[in-house]
Design an enzyme around this catalytic site. Sequence first.
Site, PDB file in Angstrom:
ATOM      1  N   LYS A  10       0.835  -1.210   0.000  1.00 33.52           N
ATOM      2  CA  LYS A  10       0.000   0.000   0.000  1.00 33.52           C
ATOM      3  C   LYS A  10       0.867   1.257   0.000  1.00 33.52           C
ATOM      4  CE  LYS A  10      -4.171  -1.948   2.194  1.00 33.52           C
ATOM      5  NZ  LYS A  10      -4.969  -1.991   3.461  1.00 33.52           N
ATOM      6  N   TYR A  50     -12.158  -1.979  -4.000  1.00 38.20           N
ATOM      7  CA  TYR A  50     -12.777  -2.088  -2.671  1.00 38.20           C
ATOM      8  C   TYR A  50     -14.308  -2.068  -2.753  1.00 38.20           C
ATOM      9  CZ  TYR A  50      -8.417  -1.677   0.039  1.00 38.20           C
ATOM     10  OH  TYR A  50      -7.190  -1.900   0.635  1.00 38.20           O
ATOM     11  N   ASN A 123      -2.100  -0.273   6.979  1.00 34.32           N
ATOM     12  CA  ASN A 123      -1.658  -1.591   7.469  1.00 34.32           C
ATOM     13  C   ASN A 123      -0.786  -2.324   6.448  1.00 34.32           C
ATOM     14  OD1 ASN A 123      -3.693  -2.140   5.701  1.00 34.32           O
ATOM     15  ND2 ASN A 123      -4.971  -3.296   7.123  1.00 34.32           N
ATOM     16  N   HIS A 126      -2.318  -5.222   1.209  1.00 34.90           N
ATOM     17  CA  HIS A 126      -3.608  -5.840   0.907  1.00 34.90           C
ATOM     18  C   HIS A 126      -3.286  -7.229   0.385  1.00 34.90           C
ATOM     19  CE1 HIS A 126      -7.528  -6.710  -0.861  1.00 34.90           C
ATOM     20  NE2 HIS A 126      -6.842  -7.217  -1.872  1.00 34.90           N
ATOM     21  N   GLU A 137      -9.390 -10.101  -8.324  1.00 37.05           N
ATOM     22  CA  GLU A 137      -8.386  -9.052  -8.090  1.00 37.05           C
ATOM     23  C   GLU A 137      -7.173  -9.198  -9.013  1.00 37.05           C
ATOM     24  OE1 GLU A 137      -7.696  -9.164  -3.841  1.00 37.05           O
ATOM     25  OE2 GLU A 137      -9.728  -8.435  -3.418  1.00 37.05           O
TER      26      GLU A 137
END
Length: 160
Positions: A10, A50, A123, A126, A137
Amino acid sequence: MIERTLILLKPDTVQRGICGEIISRLERAGLKIVGMRMVWADRDFAKQHYAEHLEKPFYKGLEDMIVMGPVIAMVLEGVEAIELVRKMCGATEPKSANPGTIRGDYAQVSYGHADKRGIGIKNIVHASANKKDAQIEVGLWFTPEQLHTYKTVHEVHVFE
Ligand code: GDP
Ligand code: MG
């Protein structure tokens, strides 16, 4: 049993300059990189990635977070790779993620903190959650031509 899964480093990971450390951990486990691209997602693309979270209260902060800079997108291949990579990433909330996991070792934020400020949880990674998500994805982030088939030395140990 050999699966492909999508992992994103990310924007927080790219901006912190720790992509190499995260990639090393994944490579060290024997996972094979079969695709890799740097992508700066726009808001439309973020909504596709998302889609399951569009109606959630934290969506706005999540979208702001994923478009705040480029990500490194990778497709990893290995034995039951989807579950393995999720295990290596650890729990979504860094505060709850075990030490030894990527999120537990490299991040610290809690849901409480992020929700109070209306920001997405930074975080680190992904990773596709299950087989159906992985298929969708991988197809969203990569064309078939951007994925490669080759042999690693680990495969001698995996298959023989
Ligand atoms: P993941 O599959 O472990 O990444 O978790 P989810 O699919 O449930 O959520 C997607 C991303 O949204 C997470 O990685 C976090 O960055 C963010 N997120 C998830 N739940 C929350 C939440 O309750 N509050 C906030 N602020 N962000 C969240
Ligand atoms: Mg998810």
